[in-house]
Design a protein around this motif. Structure first.
Motif, PDB file in Angstrom:
ATOM      1  N   ASP A 123      76.361  49.202  78.573  1.00 48.01           N
ATOM      2  CA  ASP A 123      76.761  47.800  78.451  1.00 48.01           C
ATOM      3  C   ASP A 123      75.506  46.917  78.378  1.00 48.01           C
ATOM      4  OD1 ASP A 123      79.421  48.472  78.554  1.00 48.01           O
ATOM      5  OD2 ASP A 123      79.551  48.281  80.728  1.00 48.01           O
ATOM      6  N   PHE A 124      75.390  46.159  77.294  1.00 44.44           N
ATOM      7  CA  PHE A 124      74.268  45.238  77.107  1.00 44.44           C
ATOM      8  C   PHE A 124      74.753  43.821  77.404  1.00 44.44           C
ATOM      9  CE2 PHE A 124      72.626  48.855  74.975  1.00 44.44           C
ATOM     10  CZ  PHE A 124      71.253  48.715  74.926  1.00 44.44           C
ATOM     11  N   PRO A 125      74.088  43.083  78.296  1.00 41.23           N
ATOM     12  CA  PRO A 125      74.491  41.691  78.550  1.00 41.23           C
ATOM     13  C   PRO A 125      74.224  40.807  77.345  1.00 41.23           C
ATOM     14  CG  PRO A 125      72.444  42.198  79.685  1.00 41.23           C
ATOM     15  CD  PRO A 125      72.921  43.494  79.099  1.00 41.23           C
ATOM     16  N   ILE A 126      75.070  39.826  77.165  1.00 43.30           N
ATOM     17  CA  ILE A 126      74.962  38.892  76.041  1.00 43.30           C
ATOM     18  C   ILE A 126      74.599  37.514  76.593  1.00 43.30           C
ATOM     19  CG2 ILE A 126      76.185  37.793  74.127  1.00 43.30           C
ATOM     20  CD1 ILE A 126      77.934  40.244  73.944  1.00 43.30           C
ATOM     21  N   LYS A 175      72.285  31.467  78.295  1.00 40.28           N
ATOM     22  CA  LYS A 175      73.305  31.548  79.336  1.00 40.28           C
ATOM     23  C   LYS A 175      74.041  32.876  79.224  1.00 40.28           C
ATOM     24  CE  LYS A 175      74.103  26.547  79.217  1.00 40.28           C
ATOM     25  NZ  LYS A 175      75.119  25.477  79.031  1.00 40.28           N
ATOM     26  N   PRO A 176      74.265  33.555  80.355  1.00 38.54           N
ATOM     27  CA  PRO A 176      75.014  34.831  80.289  1.00 38.54           C
ATOM     28  C   PRO A 176      76.460  34.582  79.903  1.00 38.54           C
ATOM     29  CG  PRO A 176      74.585  34.190  82.572  1.00 38.54           C
ATOM     30  CD  PRO A 176      73.810  33.234  81.719  1.00 38.54           C
ATOM     31  N   SER A 177      76.937  35.333  78.923  1.00 41.87           N
ATOM     32  CA  SER A 177      78.317  35.158  78.430  1.00 41.87           C
ATOM     33  C   SER A 177      78.940  36.517  78.135  1.00 41.87           C
ATOM     34  CB  SER A 177      78.333  34.283  77.176  1.00 41.87           C
ATOM     35  OG  SER A 177      77.526  34.855  76.162  1.00 41.87           O
ATOM     36  N   GLY A 178      79.017  37.378  79.148  1.00 46.68           N
ATOM     37  CA  GLY A 178      79.685  38.665  78.987  1.00 46.68           C
ATOM     38  C   GLY A 178      78.714  39.769  78.606  1.00 46.68           C
TER      39      GLY A 178
END
Length: 436
Positions: free
Chosen positions: A149-152, A157-160
């Motif tokens: 899982d790569f953070p977006i 701003k973190p968005s999933g």
């Protein structure tokens, strides 16, 4: 009276139907009288004998089989005597099969002598401790063996997150003692060594035999030279032709002070204070403690998308303002680090300023150099000013201004040490030379 209403011929039909009803009515008394008689004769009849099978089973006669005679040899046992079977009737022209040879006595099995275990050669594994301190040996890409899982992040701003399936090629950013930092696009995360094909990609000279019960590799600290200096480690492959990134390089070159001299050395010998206790090349965990942020929830780092800044950044939300006007709440902090997670710059962002600001006189395109935010309309104006916060640190203040509403939309403050600014000028000039 009723006969007067009957038409001719109708009386005969009524008479016939009346006789039919009387004929069926005589059956009812007969049934009533015959029911007791039937019950009486059924009671007087003798009982029916029980059913007996016509097949009679022949009695089974079992003959006693004599016990086998005891043998003098304790290792030899005789098989029990078989009961003679009836002779089989053979068809004409067929010969009788030969009788089976007698069964010989089988001695008891002797357990085999256990053989000594064969030592299997251990599979050579990479020397991760050696690779941590030698970035020039790192491969640029690897493949995933498991889903990751790569953070977006959207505008910092973190968005999933987004799951990448096995077999996808990712970039290698850093090899650490407990894993490897990989990136896909602009997003990065840390994975274990066995989740990638990194071990198969490295040459055999970098591998050593490791026993199955060998202790885990301990974390290796960044080597510090004897003179107390620290090595600056930028992104890999930062020296490449600019291509479509040429305007970004020229724009940042205009923003940097003209008296900045390019410095191509990776050796840092002085560590000035950048902002409120945070010094140049300080580990990111220590810098968070100086800024009053939690060290437990550190977001994953992301490569700076601007082509002239070969570093990483981590985004931290702020709930209160620590600088600027009271009505300008700087709600985001971007900590810029090198590949070894050492601080090289800080940027505070106010996304909704309330104070009155004058329209900028410059006409730039990028107002946030860390996350590369650019204006998207001709009615917007971008300006940047550079001042000396301290003799060793520059303060680059940029602003996005809406000319129709006469108000600022975003304020950015980038605290950049002069030593890092000199290295960025070297990066820009080296890439511009490749473009010629």
């Amino acid at each position: 009276i009723f006969s007067l209403n009957i038409r001719p011929g109708q009386s005969k039909t009524m008479h016939v139907r009346h006789k039919q009803r009387l004929g069926w009515a005589w059956l009812l008394p007969l049934l009533i009288l015959g029911l007791p008689l039937a019950v009486y004769f059924a009671w007087k009849m003798p009982p029916r004998p029980a059913w007996r099978s016509f097949f009679v089973e022949a009695p089974v006669v079992s003959e006693a089989i004599p016990a086998p005679a005891e043998s003098e040899d304790p290792l030899v046992t005789e098989a029990p005597m078989a009961v003679p079977a009836e002779p089989e009737v053979q068809a004409p022209g067929m010969t009788a099969p030969e009788s089976a040879p007698p069964i010989a006595a089988v001695p008891e099995e002797v357990p085999p002598t256990p053989e000594p275990p064969v030592e299997t050669p251990t599979t050579p594994a990479p020397d991760w401790t050696f690779l941590v301190s030698n970035p020039e040996l790192w491969p640029t890409e690897t493949r995933l063996k498991e889903s990751v899982d790569f953070p977006i992040f959207v505008n910092g701003k973190p968005s999933g997150s987004m799951r990448k399936l096995p077999g996808i090629t990712v970039r290698v950013l850093k090899i650490k003692s407990d894993g490897v930092e990989v990136a896909y696009g602009e997003d990065s995360t840390s994975v274990a060594f066995d989740q990638t094909t990194l071990a198969e990609q490295l040459p055999l000279v970098l591998k050593k035999p490791v026993a199955a019960s060998s202790p885990p590799v301990q974390a290796a600290a960044t080597p510090v030279p004897d003179d107390g200096s620290v090595t600056l480690t930028p992104l890999q492959n930062w020296q490449r032709p600019p291509g479509a990134e040429l305007p970004d390089l020229i724009e940042l070159l205009k923003v940097l002070p003209r008296d900045t001299v390019a410095d191509k050395s990776f050796k840092i010998t002085e560590f000035p204070e950048i902002f409120k206790g945070v010094t140049l090349m300080m580990p990111v965990a220590e810098a968070l403690g100086e800024l009053g942020l939690s060290k437990d929830l550190i977001p994953s780092r992301t490569a700076v998308p601007h082509s002239a800044i070969p570093f990483y950044y981590r985004a931290f939300p702020f709930k209160y303002s620590i600088l600027g006007e009271p009505e300008d709440w700087f709600n985001f902090l971007y900590v810029m680090t090198d590949a070894n997670d050492r601080v090289v710059g800080l940027q505070f962002v106010c996304e909704n300023p309330q104070s009155k600001n004058a329209a900028p006189k410059q006409d730039l395109q990028t107002y946030n150099f860390v996350v590369k935010r650019r204006k998207s309309a001709t009615t917007l104006a971008v300006g940047a000013t550079v001042t000396e916060e301290t003799p060793e640190v520059l303060l680059i203040e940029s602003m996005l201004y809406d000319t129709r509403r006469n108000r600022a939309l975003e304020l950015d403050r980038l605290y950049l040490p002069k030593r890092i600014a000199a290295f960025l000028r070297h990066v820009i000039e080296a890439r511009l030379d490749l473009a010629e």
